[in-house]
Write a protein that holds these residues in place. Structure first.
Motif, PDB file in Angstrom:
ATOM      1  N   ASN A   1     -74.560  17.363  34.741  1.00  0.00           N
ATOM      2  CA  ASN A   1     -73.786  16.244  35.280  1.00  0.00           C
ATOM      3  C   ASN A   1     -74.643  15.178  35.943  1.00  0.00           C
ATOM      4  N   LYS A   2     -75.939  15.209  35.661  1.00  0.00           N
ATOM      5  CA  LYS A   2     -76.824  14.198  36.252  1.00  0.00           C
ATOM      6  C   LYS A   2     -77.158  13.142  35.208  1.00  0.00           C
ATOM      7  N   GLU A   3     -77.334  11.916  35.677  1.00  0.00           N
ATOM      8  CA  GLU A   3     -77.643  10.792  34.778  1.00  0.00           C
ATOM      9  C   GLU A   3     -78.889  11.107  33.940  1.00  0.00           C
ATOM     10  N   VAL A   4     -79.976  11.456  34.633  1.00  0.00           N
ATOM     11  CA  VAL A   4     -81.194  11.816  33.913  1.00  0.00           C
ATOM     12  C   VAL A   4     -81.600  13.195  34.390  1.00  0.00           C
TER      13      VAL A   4
ATOM     14  N   ASP B   1     -73.267  16.158  30.021  1.00  0.00           N
ATOM     15  CA  ASP B   1     -72.224  16.581  29.080  1.00  0.00           C
ATOM     16  C   ASP B   1     -71.182  15.463  28.998  1.00  0.00           C
ATOM     17  N   GLY B   2     -70.420  15.481  27.926  1.00  0.00           N
ATOM     18  CA  GLY B   2     -69.397  14.445  27.794  1.00  0.00           C
ATOM     19  C   GLY B   2     -68.398  14.794  26.709  1.00  0.00           C
TER      20      GLY B   2
ATOM     21  N   ARG C   1     -68.139  10.976  30.761  1.00  0.00           N
ATOM     22  CA  ARG C   1     -69.432  11.652  30.902  1.00  0.00           C
ATOM     23  C   ARG C   1     -69.493  12.295  32.268  1.00  0.00           C
ATOM     24  N   ALA C   2     -70.106  13.466  32.324  1.00  0.00           N
ATOM     25  CA  ALA C   2     -70.072  14.269  33.552  1.00  0.00           C
ATOM     26  C   ALA C   2     -70.773  13.597  34.731  1.00  0.00           C
ATOM     27  N   ASN C   3     -71.577  12.555  34.481  1.00  0.00           N
ATOM     28  CA  ASN C   3     -72.231  11.863  35.600  1.00  0.00           C
ATOM     29  C   ASN C   3     -71.441  10.647  36.072  1.00  0.00           C
TER      30      ASN C   3
ATOM     31  N   GLY D   1     -74.884  17.999  26.628  1.00  0.00           N
ATOM     32  CA  GLY D   1     -76.058  17.300  27.142  1.00  0.00           C
ATOM     33  C   GLY D   1     -77.278  18.189  27.294  1.00  0.00           C
ATOM     34  N   GLY D   2     -77.059  19.446  27.652  1.00  0.00           N
ATOM     35  CA  GLY D   2     -78.162  20.388  27.845  1.00  0.00           C
ATOM     36  C   GLY D   2     -78.938  20.626  26.561  1.00  0.00           C
TER      37      GLY D   2
END
Ligand code: HEM
Length: 220
Positions: A83-86, A94-95, A125-127, A198-199
């Motif tokens: 859930n972090k931008e970068v 993730d999204g 998106r999680a962020n 995202g991972g």
């Protein structure tokens, strides 16, 4: 696919854990890798292996409306909450997203629409900050544009290896005729879904998607 009539208010149903969701029947969709052949980026084509794309292979979808607002609840298994931008150069948030053609008519889901029949994608998106979701429009691969204003809200929760994300928007958004799909009770709309893990380095065109349009009927 049925969009079930419910009586709850938008603020209530926006919570993925709301009790009201228990009465909305889920449908499980098989998700597939986005085809490498359709990636507009030569770099992506050269550096990715299609077998490694599309970590999410199964998506549970619930759809509901209360006469004014529409709701989609998407749930899928994901062992890691990103859930972090970068996070890292090869890891992204993730999204998930929802795709619908604008103005009816058929258009290729595997190419995100066409010049003649664009698609409206709803993007979470999680962020993103709490309740934020974005409105985008695409006229085919490589043409995604983000709207300045988004009429969509979304809330995600990750618990014990599972994401649950609720999207909501007024059925009709007359101020966004060119940029958003218009929905109405008693009508149907074609709908598709996407998930980014995202991972595993999934973002933009690299994701899993539901290969065929589903006809969503908004219960009268
Ligand atoms: C059917 C479900 C789909 C949904 C809901 C969807 C949604 C989206 C969204 C919201 C974006 C912007 C994301 C961002 O900027 O990170 C995007 C970008 C993109 N999507 Fe899709 N998409 C779908 C299917 C596909 C398929 C099958 C392909 C084929 C490869 C594809 C290729 C792309 C590409 C290349 C981008 C990067 C931006 C661009 O070049 O336009 N999408 N998509």
């Amino acid at each position: 696919m049925q969009c079930t009539k419910v009586s709850g208010a938008a603020d209530q149903l926006l919570d993925p854990a709301a009790a009201a969701w228990a009465s909305v029947p889920p449908e499980t969709l098989t998700m597939s890798a986005t085809p490498l052949a359709n990636q507009p980026s030569e770099y992506i084509k050269a550096s990715r292996d299609e077998k490694q794309i599309g970590k999410c292979r199964s998506l549970e979808v619930q759809a509901a409306h209360n006469g004014n607002d529409v709701f989609f609840r998407l749930s899928w298994g994901d062992e890691s909450e990103n859930n972090k931008e970068v996070i890292d150069t090869n890891m992204f948030p993730d999204g998930c997203g929802i795709l619908m053609p604008i103005g009816g008519g058929d258009t290729p889901i595997e190419e995100m629409g066409s010049k003649d029949v664009p698609v409206n994608a709803w993007f979470w998106r999680a962020n993103y900050k709490q309740d934020e979701a974005r409105n985008t429009i695409a006229h085919g691969l490589g043409s995604t544009e983000f709207s300045k204003k988004s009429p969509i809200r979304a809330r995600g929760a990750w618990q014990q290896g599972k994401w649950s994300v609720v999207f909501t928007r007024p059925l009709s958004v007359p101020e966004l005729q060119q940029e958003a799909v218009q929905l109405a009770v008693g009508k149907t709309v074609k709908v598709g879904f996407a998930v980014w893990e995202g991972g595993s380095g999934e973002r933009a065109g690299v994701k899993s998607f539901s290969k065929e349009w589903r006809e969503l009927a908004l219960e009268a």
